[in-house]
Design a protein around this motif. Structure first.
Motif, PDB file in Angstrom:
ATOM      1  N   UNK A 422      90.745  98.286  29.666  1.00 29.20           N
ATOM      2  CA  UNK A 422      92.068  98.331  30.298  1.00 29.20           C
ATOM      3  C   UNK A 422      92.252  97.007  31.006  1.00 29.20           C
ATOM      4  N   UNK A 423      93.205  96.214  30.526  1.00 30.54           N
ATOM      5  CA  UNK A 423      93.380  94.923  31.190  1.00 30.54           C
ATOM      6  C   UNK A 423      94.681  94.930  31.989  1.00 30.54           C
ATOM      7  N   UNK A 424      94.586  94.423  33.200  1.00 33.66           N
ATOM      8  CA  UNK A 424      95.727  94.425  34.112  1.00 33.66           C
ATOM      9  C   UNK A 424      95.963  93.011  34.636  1.00 33.66           C
ATOM     10  N   UNK A 425      97.232  92.597  34.614  1.00 29.19           N
ATOM     11  CA  UNK A 425      97.640  91.404  35.364  1.00 29.19           C
ATOM     12  C   UNK A 425      98.559  91.905  36.457  1.00 29.19           C
ATOM     13  N   UNK A 426      98.157  91.703  37.687  1.00 32.86           N
ATOM     14  CA  UNK A 426      98.886  92.266  38.824  1.00 32.86           C
ATOM     15  C   UNK A 426      99.422  91.122  39.671  1.00 32.86           C
ATOM     16  N   UNK A 427     100.744  91.018  39.763  1.00 31.18           N
ATOM     17  CA  UNK A 427     101.373  89.946  40.544  1.00 31.18           C
ATOM     18  C   UNK A 427     101.834  90.513  41.878  1.00 31.18           C
ATOM     19  N   UNK A 428     101.249  89.963  42.946  1.00 33.78           N
ATOM     20  CA  UNK A 428     101.635  90.393  44.289  1.00 33.78           C
ATOM     21  C   UNK A 428     102.449  89.276  44.932  1.00 33.78           C
ATOM     22  N   UNK A 429     103.608  89.622  45.435  1.00 29.36           N
ATOM     23  CA  UNK A 429     104.386  88.675  46.237  1.00 29.36           C
ATOM     24  C   UNK A 429     104.578  89.318  47.605  1.00 29.36           C
ATOM     25  N   UNK A 430     105.330  88.693  48.489  1.00 27.19           N
ATOM     26  CA  UNK A 430     105.400  89.214  49.858  1.00 27.19           C
ATOM     27  C   UNK A 430     105.976  90.627  49.948  1.00 27.19           C
ATOM     28  N   UNK A 431     106.853  90.990  49.006  1.00 27.62           N
ATOM     29  CA  UNK A 431     107.351  92.370  49.049  1.00 27.62           C
ATOM     30  C   UNK A 431     107.520  92.970  47.654  1.00 27.62           C
ATOM     31  N   UNK A 432     106.639  92.589  46.747  1.00 30.53           N
ATOM     32  CA  UNK A 432     106.719  93.189  45.410  1.00 30.53           C
ATOM     33  C   UNK A 432     105.367  93.192  44.734  1.00 30.53           C
ATOM     34  N   UNK A 433     105.255  94.090  43.768  1.00 31.66           N
ATOM     35  CA  UNK A 433     104.093  94.081  42.885  1.00 31.66           C
ATOM     36  C   UNK A 433     104.584  94.368  41.468  1.00 31.66           C
ATOM     37  N   UNK A 434     104.071  93.604  40.504  1.00 31.05           N
ATOM     38  CA  UNK A 434     104.370  93.829  39.084  1.00 31.05           C
ATOM     39  C   UNK A 434     103.040  93.929  38.352  1.00 31.05           C
ATOM     40  N   UNK A 435     102.854  95.046  37.668  1.00 29.57           N
ATOM     41  CA  UNK A 435     101.589  95.302  36.973  1.00 29.57           C
ATOM     42  C   UNK A 435     101.846  95.268  35.472  1.00 29.57           C
ATOM     43  N   UNK A 436     101.233  94.339  34.773  1.00 30.35           N
ATOM     44  CA  UNK A 436     101.363  94.266  33.311  1.00 30.35           C
ATOM     45  C   UNK A 436     100.081  94.817  32.696  1.00 30.35           C
ATOM     46  N   UNK A 437     100.245  95.805  31.810  1.00 25.78           N
ATOM     47  CA  UNK A 437      99.114  96.558  31.283  1.00 25.78           C
ATOM     48  C   UNK A 437      98.848  96.151  29.838  1.00 25.78           C
ATOM     49  N   UNK A 438      97.592  95.853  29.533  1.00 26.32           N
ATOM     50  CA  UNK A 438      97.159  95.566  28.155  1.00 26.32           C
ATOM     51  C   UNK A 438      98.129  94.650  27.418  1.00 26.32           C
ATOM     52  N   UNK A 439      98.333  93.482  27.996  1.00 23.56           N
ATOM     53  CA  UNK A 439      99.119  92.454  27.329  1.00 23.56           C
ATOM     54  C   UNK A 439     100.519  92.929  26.924  1.00 23.56           C
ATOM     55  N   UNK A 440     101.164  93.670  27.798  1.00 27.51           N
ATOM     56  CA  UNK A 440     102.574  93.989  27.571  1.00 27.51           C
ATOM     57  C   UNK A 440     102.869  95.411  27.131  1.00 27.51           C
ATOM     58  N   UNK A 441     101.826  96.265  26.982  1.00 30.13           N
ATOM     59  CA  UNK A 441     102.075  97.652  26.539  1.00 30.13           C
ATOM     60  C   UNK A 441     102.910  98.436  27.538  1.00 30.13           C
ATOM     61  N   UNK A 442     102.737  98.120  28.808  1.00 29.40           N
ATOM     62  CA  UNK A 442     103.510  98.813  29.841  1.00 29.40           C
ATOM     63  C   UNK A 442     103.611  97.899  31.048  1.00 29.40           C
ATOM     64  N   UNK A 443     104.559  98.222  31.903  1.00 22.50           N
ATOM     65  CA  UNK A 443     104.753  97.415  33.098  1.00 22.50           C
ATOM     66  C   UNK A 443     105.231  98.336  34.221  1.00 22.50           C
ATOM     67  N   UNK A 444     104.706  98.115  35.424  1.00 24.08           N
ATOM     68  CA  UNK A 444     105.161  98.879  36.589  1.00 24.08           C
ATOM     69  C   UNK A 444     105.544  97.886  37.677  1.00 24.08           C
TER      70      UNK A 444
END
Ligand code: FRU
Length: 478
Positions: A422-444
């Motif tokens: 399970x690969x995750x790229x998690x972008x944290x900014x001062x008031x947001x989080x974006x989680x990209x799952x398995x190279x684009x399969x899902x995003x939260x």
């Protein structure tokens, strides 16, 4: 510059000086001050990416809509430009609503919705939404060309034109509400001024919403994608939990023919905050999307700080072999990367491990070995406001936020497919989080509002062991 545009600039200058930066994004595009919602007119013109957006420069609340404006060379470092449109014509006197941009020879053309009431603004019966044109040679100053499509008889909600070029014609899709049915209408033109009504491109089946906002229609790997933001779809289990959704229908279409699709509406983002996405083409032919990283009627604590709303990271779309839309960060996002910090420990058993303290701009890259991770829950936790973890009992990846306001507290999650990693790229900014799952399969994507001292990020594994194949984070620079 018109008087109203000048006034907006003066007001923004004052408000910008008073911003409290605690939650103001470090690397997402937000208005200098005041309110922002949908991305508008995303386009590459004359060597620059342009992003316009729904903007109220006089307040942190939604109000008479202007078009804010910024440009960028790389989609992640943005330069603010003067407000491009103010609601100052008879055709848009109550607001310049959402729309798009196209390049017509040496001219940048904005096509947007003029929002107006004929009589008191307290009833939809008096509401008229018409499509308008504004043009520019320098990409900064716009000349209003007035209305190009009037409200069709009997309609009131008729907005968010998205224009594209195909063959030797311009096409436009517009969102509409007919009684309680969402629709997308299609138009064709040879000059962006005279538009021919081509009928209904798509329409809601029962349960698919009373109004379809912000339609976008484009080709991806030979298929046609109708992306839109329906209002009025009911939640089902884990899906469609937000007030309004954004998603797509996939099908086939040729000019002059009907749009044939399978009727399956699929949400694009499974977090709390992603709405009104719009796409555009990069000069090298990638289909890129940005959305509003917020949700209607959800509390926005940053309003106390003098601003409200931001756009998501730019995301590149593609289709996998099963014709499922993939959405991953645009390649340009790596331009934000500063230093890389590997995480030394690769196995956790009933423990927490500090990754980084006081994080406000980081990209975490984690690759979990799920077969070697029987822990009941494992993932990351940031202070007392955010957890992103695998729940092995439900077999789901969960994003859990606890906001300063109870309406901002809760979870969103996606089902995890069988698989050993399970690969995750998690972008944290001062008031947001974006989680990209398995190279684009899902995003939260969700907004978060960490309190002082609540930005330490830790890995954790509860009730058992979890194993990482790779782990580290990038500090992100502006
Ligand atoms: C979507 C939307 C659009 C409209 C704009 C008004 O979020 O409601 O339909 O044009 O916002 O600001």
């Amino acid at each position: 510059m018109t008087n109203l545009l000048k006034q907006a600039e003066e007001r923004l200058e004052k408000m910008q000086a008073e911003i409290n930066p605690r939650w103001y994004p470090r690397y997402h595009l937000a208005a200098r001050a005041g309110w922002m919602n949908d991305p508008n007119g995303l386009v590459w013109f004359d060597g620059w990416y342009h992003a316009f957006y729904q903007h109220h420069p006089y307040s942190t609340k939604w109000g008479p809509m202007h078009w804010g404006h910024a440009r960028s060379q790389d989609l992640v470092h943005w330069e603010h430009l003067p407000v491009a449109l103010a609601p100052e014509g008879p055709e848009d006197k109550e607001g310049c609503f959402s729309g798009s941009a196209v390049v017509d020879g040496d001219t940048l053309a904005l096509i947007y919705t003029g929002h107006k009431f004929h009589g008191p603004a307290d009833t939809d019966d008096n509401l008229y939404q018409v499509q308008c044109l504004a043009t520019s040679r320098d990409g900064i100053h716009f000349e209003r060309q007035g209305m190009v499509i009037d409200t069709p008889p009997g309609l009131h909600h008729f907005r968010d034109p998205k224009v594209w070029r195909e063959g030797n014609a311009w096409y436009m899709v517009v969102g509409a509400r007919v009684d309680n049915t969402g629709q997308v209408r299609l138009y064709r033109s040879s000059d962006l001024r005279d538009w021919h009504d081509e009928g209904i491109l798509a329409e809601a089946e029962p349960g698919m919403g009373y109004m379809w906002e912000c339609p976008d229609f484009f080709t991806l790997h030979g298929k046609r994608v109708l992306m839109f933001s329906p209002q009025g779809m009911a939640a089902e289990g884990y899906e469609k939990r937000n007030l309004f959704q954004s998603g797509y229908l996939l099908g086939e279409w040729q000019p002059g023919e009907a749009f044939v699709h399978n009727g399956q509406f699929i949400e694009m983002d499974s977090g709390h905050d992603f709405y009104a996405p719009q796409s555009f083409l990069s000069p090298d032919g990638r289909r890129i999307v940005m959305g509003w990283l917020a949700m209607w009627e959800s509390p926005m604590p940053e309003q106390q700080d003098g601003w409200a709303g931001m756009l998501s990271l730019p995301r590149e779309l593609s289709l996998d072999d099963n014709n499922r839309l993939l959405m991953k960060p645009a390649a340009e996002v790596t331009a934000l990367r500063g230093s890389y910090f590997p995480v030394p420990a690769h196995c956790l058993t009933n423990q927490r491990l500090l990754v980084t303290a006081d994080a406000d701009a980081v990209e975490l890259c984690l690759e979990w070995d799920r077969i070697a991770s029987p822990a009941e829950q494992f993932g990351i936790v940031m202070g007392n406001g955010l957890r992103i973890y695998v729940d092995n009992q439900s077999q789901r990846l969960v994003l859990e936020r606890s906001g300063p306001d109870c309406a901002l507290t809760g979870t969103r999650s996606i089902a995890l497919a069988e698989g050993d990693s399970l690969s995750l790229r998690i972008f944290i900014d001062r008031s947001s989080v974006e989680v990209f799952v398995n190279d684009g399969e899902a995003c939260l994507s969700s907004r978060i509002y960490p309190q002082p001292g609540q930005r330490d990020i830790m890995l954790f594994a509860n009730s058992g062991t979890a194993a990482l194949k790779e782990a580290g984070y990038w500090s992100l620079d502006r």
